[in-house]
Design an enzyme around this catalytic site. Structure first.
Site, PDB file in Angstrom:
ATOM      1  N   TRP A   1       2.509   1.640  -3.361  1.00 20.34           N
ATOM      2  CA  TRP A   1       1.526   2.082  -4.356  1.00 20.34           C
ATOM      3  C   TRP A   1       1.552   3.613  -4.473  1.00 20.34           C
ATOM      4  CZ3 TRP A   1      -2.672   5.384  -4.142  1.00 20.34           C
ATOM      5  CH2 TRP A   1      -3.546   5.348  -5.223  1.00 20.34           C
ATOM      6  N   HIS A   2       1.780   4.281  -3.309  1.00 20.64           N
ATOM      7  CA  HIS A   2       1.734   5.739  -3.318  1.00 20.64           C
ATOM      8  C   HIS A   2       2.925   6.364  -4.030  1.00 20.64           C
ATOM      9  CE1 HIS A   2      -1.376   5.161  -0.252  1.00 20.64           C
ATOM     10  NE2 HIS A   2      -1.809   6.318  -0.675  1.00 20.64           N
ATOM     11  N   GLY A   3       4.039   5.670  -4.078  1.00 16.85           N
ATOM     12  CA  GLY A   3       5.177   6.256  -4.775  1.00 16.85           C
ATOM     13  C   GLY A   3       6.431   5.431  -4.615  1.00 16.85           C
TER      14      GLY A   3
ATOM     15  N   PHE B   1       0.278  10.147  -7.795  1.00 17.93           N
ATOM     16  CA  PHE B   1       0.275   8.716  -7.511  1.00 17.93           C
ATOM     17  C   PHE B   1      -0.355   7.977  -8.675  1.00 17.93           C
ATOM     18  CE2 PHE B   1      -0.294  10.578  -3.106  1.00 17.93           C
ATOM     19  CZ  PHE B   1       1.060  10.724  -2.944  1.00 17.93           C
TER      20      PHE B   1
ATOM     21  N   GLY C   1       0.846  -1.208   0.000  1.00 15.08           N
ATOM     22  CA  GLY C   1       0.000   0.000   0.000  1.00 15.08           C
ATOM     23  C   GLY C   1       0.877   1.252   0.000  1.00 15.08           C
TER      24      GLY C   1
END
Lengths: 470, 313
Positions: free
Chosen positions: A323-325, A470, A320
């Protein structure tokens, strides 16, 4: 084309006026065209990427649906996973992993210089990749039937209100709304307006007014800051990212509602959460739900021993975060959240659901848990883990009230205070649309406050939406 | 029934908009009393009219607070009277705060030119890149304070952004709250946020110094080393020429030395009377109110200097 510029609203007006003159099928075609125009506004070259992803998943899902042999079905699923995750990995993570690999080899005294590629990150790639992946997986699992019409499927992938920053819709929710004629409801206008206005308010009044404080705190050398300046700076960031992202989701919900689409709620008063599992039921719900259904549960969820449950939680949160960066700060942010989730599993009441609890101690608990969440945002916003760590230490080691910290706190109270009071009221009512049931004058006054605030307190310079990156 | 509910659903919002309209009208009535600058803007036509009522030559000073603080009307009148005893001079200072060439373009076209009479001398004071097209362009301010509605097309042709600029221009024309947003925002936040002015100023200076860090200590014109254009200025000069208005442009003195774009100097020297007063003899640090504005004593020196250079028609 972000939602906070006039061009978008002119574009939407044209789409909206055209939309209601067309029969259902042509409506879909018109929105599809509009979605491609909308996405091409950033960079027309990215259109080929989304079209490719759509093409692959449409035919792969149909092949899975048609095929009865498990081996072949699995092959098609893997093909979809490989294509989508491969594109995501290349565009989003190639540079990061190349760099890490090089550092690792160099530390082993293997001097190597890997080729450097300047890769532009396509806007919203993480959002539409997850959306289209969920479709193929759901078809494989037999939860969704493969769509027959390629253009209808293309609309599901590229539906412009939620294309670049979510919510990440599931095929079982959105595809029927694409395929079937959409019902007209007399309440649609008011509900849509409520979403649009709250969304614009969160973005323009809350997030954009927090941005200068956040930028200032995070750009100064840590040695120049006091503990309270960091604390209020990170509170400001908590409200900035909430206003920015929840604002976008809310506007997406509103403009979709006006066209007869019902998008999911992506945020439900997240800062009233009392523990981590409560928080993840309220924050970026579409992503946490996705991670739960397509990662945590397939990993085994909480079906095994405590160790395995903790491992699954940690893996889910790590991914998770990633996923953001593509940065260590996001990975560590995910790990910290994973750790908090695991720790709270062992606390009495650590997984209690706060919905329905409107007692005073519950709101005190929410305030305390807000501190946990805020401090994890340090990692999310800081440039490096070192900066986040130094700032965290400062919060506890140098609690000095400076003029700037009072100024920052007053800004937070002025801009976020009324919204938080409104959210407490909504929480107590246990109705996300409680506003619509208000009597005439309270409704008029709140509306007046929201519109007047947007007129007076909108920022003098427009700010981008954070989650586009993102 | 559903239709009835649908109609009722819109009533609170229409009522809210109506109240907002009333607020806006109320605010437009009191706005000039809220700030000296707004009051000055509202008085621009009467200031020009007053100067025009004089039978002799007219001098109109146009610019921002730099020339606003720098020119003493009394001193200019006294000096010119001694040089031209027979003249009955009309003087106006049109110096709204924080303005640049775009605002002056509108003030000139929509306030000065329609009221212009023979023998008018227009003196524009500027510093840094305030005469370039990239500086201080606010369509909200143009629409709200300085331009007539019909000026919009011309502004767009000069470089105002087509959509954002047009919409801001139109909204500012019709909504007093929108056009005075900056003032309202500052006033309210000043009331409710402790240390608002000081801390906002500190924050802005920290942010701008971190943005400009690589070229610290370099004068502002050098920092903006992009190829500047002067289309708006060019248009003012062409129209003034056509209307028979004589123009003098003055580079204003400030404490810190600044560079001028050589292209601008060439343009000014070939088209108008250009007075470069960046390093005016006699001005010292004690003649400044702050790093950029002259005090009364400084204004006296500046006014004397400019008066000796002006040639009345």
């Amino acid at each position: 084309m972000p939602f906070n510029i006039y061009q978008f609203w002119l574009f939407y007006l044209v789409v909206f006026l055209l939309y209601f003159r067309l029969p259902h099928k042509l409506q879909n075609r018109a929105i599809l065209l509009a979605s491609y125009v909308f996405y091409g506004f950033w960079d027309y070259r990215f259109l080929t990427l989304i079209a490719f992803s759509t093409f692959v998943d449409f035919y792969v899902a149909r092949a899975i649906d048609r095929e009865s042999e498990e081996v072949k079905r699995k092959f098609y699923l893997k093909l979809s996973l490989f294509t989508n995750l491969g594109l995501l990995a290349f565009f989003k993570y190639f540079g990061f992993f190349r760099e890490q690999f090089e550092v690792a080899l160099n530390s082993l005294s293997i001097p190597i210089s890997l080729p450097y590629l300047e890769v532009l990150l396509p806007v919203g790639i993480s959002f539409y990749t997850f959306q289209t992946l969920s479709y193929t997986i759901d078809v494989y699992r037999g939860k969704t039937k493969a769509v027959d019409d390629f253009l209808d499927f293309a609309l599901y992938v590229s539906f412009f209100p939620q294309l670049v920053a979510g919510p990440i819709e599931r095929s079982s929710r959105l595809i029927p709304q694409v395929v079937e004629p959409r019902p007209k409801s007399p309440y649609r206008f008011e509900e849509g307006l409520y979403h649009v206005l709250t969304g614009l308010f969160k973005k323009v009044v809350l997030a954009d007014n927090m941005a200068p404080i956040v930028n200032d705190v995070f750009s100064r050398p840590v040695s120049e800051l006091s503990g309270f300046e960091v604390l209020f700076g990170v509170w400001a960031f908590a409200f900035q990212i909430y206003g920015d992202f929840a604002g976008y989701s809310s506007i997406a919900q509103g403009i979709s509602k006006w066209m007869g689409f019902d998008l999911m709620w992506n945020f439900r008063m997240p800062y009233l959460a009392i523990n981590p599992s409560d928080f993840w039921k309220r924050w970026h719900i579409s992503l946490s739900g996705w991670l739960r259904d397509y990662l945590y549960i397939p990993l085994g969820g909480n079906r095994g021993s405590s160790f395995f449950t903790s491992r699954n939680l940690m893996l889910t949160m790590l991914l998770g975060g990633l996923w953001h960066g593509a940065a260590w700060t996001f990975i560590v942010w995910g790990a910290v959240h994973g750790l908090i989730l695991i720790l709270f599993r062992y606390l009495p009441g650590g997984q209690k659901d706060s919905l329905g609890d409107i007692s005073a101690p519950r709101f005190l608990q929410a305030f305390i848990f807000f501190q946990f969440v805020s401090l994890t945002w340090l990692l999310f916003r800081a440039e490096t883990i070192g900066q986040a760590w130094e700032m965290l230490l400062l919060v506890f080691s140098d609690p000095r009230l400076s003029d700037f910290s009072i100024y920052a706190l007053a800004n937070i109270l002025f801009f976020a205070g009324p919204l938080m009071l409104f959210e407490v009221w909504v929480e107590k009512k246990q109705d996300l649309l409680a506003f619509l049931s208000l009597s005439l004058w309270p409704k008029v006054l709140i509306f007046l406050y929201v519109v007047a605030s947007m007129l007076v307190f909108s920022p003098l310079a427009k700010q981008d939406f954070i989650y586009f990156q993102f | 029934m559903a239709m009835l509910q649908k109609k009722h659903a819109i009533i609170p919002y229409l009522l809210g908009l109506f109240l907002l309209l009333l607020l806006d009208l109320g605010f437009s009535a009191i706005a000039p009393r809220l700030s000296g600058n707004l009051e000055h803007i509202s008085l621009l036509p009467s200031l020009i009219k007053k100067a025009n009522s004089s039978p002799g030559p007219k001098i109109i000073f146009l610019g921002n607070s730099l020339i606003g603080n720098g020119v003493s009307q009394e001193q200019v009148r006294k000096e010119l009277k001694s040089r031209f005893p027979q003249t009955d001079l009309g003087i106006a200072k049109l110096v709204p705060d924080g303005t640049g060439v775009w605002d002056w373009f509108c003030v000139f076209n929509d306030q000065v030119l329609p009221r212009v009479k023979d023998e008018t001398e227009l003196v524009i004071g500027f510093a840094w890149n305030q005469l370039s097209d990239v500086e201080r362009l606010s369509s909200k301010r143009l629409g709200g304070h300085f331009c007539e509605f019909g000026r919009l097309e011309e502004l767009v042709s000069l470089g105002l952004t087509p959509i954002e600029g047009r919409i801001d221009f139109v909204l500012a024309k019709f909504s007093s709250i929108f056009r005075n947003q900056e003032l309202l925002r500052k006033r309210i936040l000043d009331l409710v946020i402790p240390f608002y002015r000081d801390e906002t100023r500190n924050m802005n200076s920290r942010m701008s110094s971190s943005r400009l860090a690589p070229s610290e200590g370099v004068a502002s014109a050098e920092r903006i080393s992009v190829d500047l254009s002067y289309t708006v200025l060019d248009s003012i000069l062409a129209k003034a020429d056509k209307a028979g208005v004589r123009i003098t442009i003055v580079a204003m003195p400030i404490l810190e030395e600044y560079q001028l774009d050589p292209k601008l100097i060439l343009l000014l020297e070939s088209r108008v009377r250009f007075l470069d007063f960046r390093n005016l003899d006699g001005l010292e640090e004690s003649h400044f109110l702050d790093p950029i504005h002259l005090n009364a004593e400084g204004a006296k020196i500046f006014s004397q200097a400019i008066s000796t250079q002006l040639e009345l028609h």
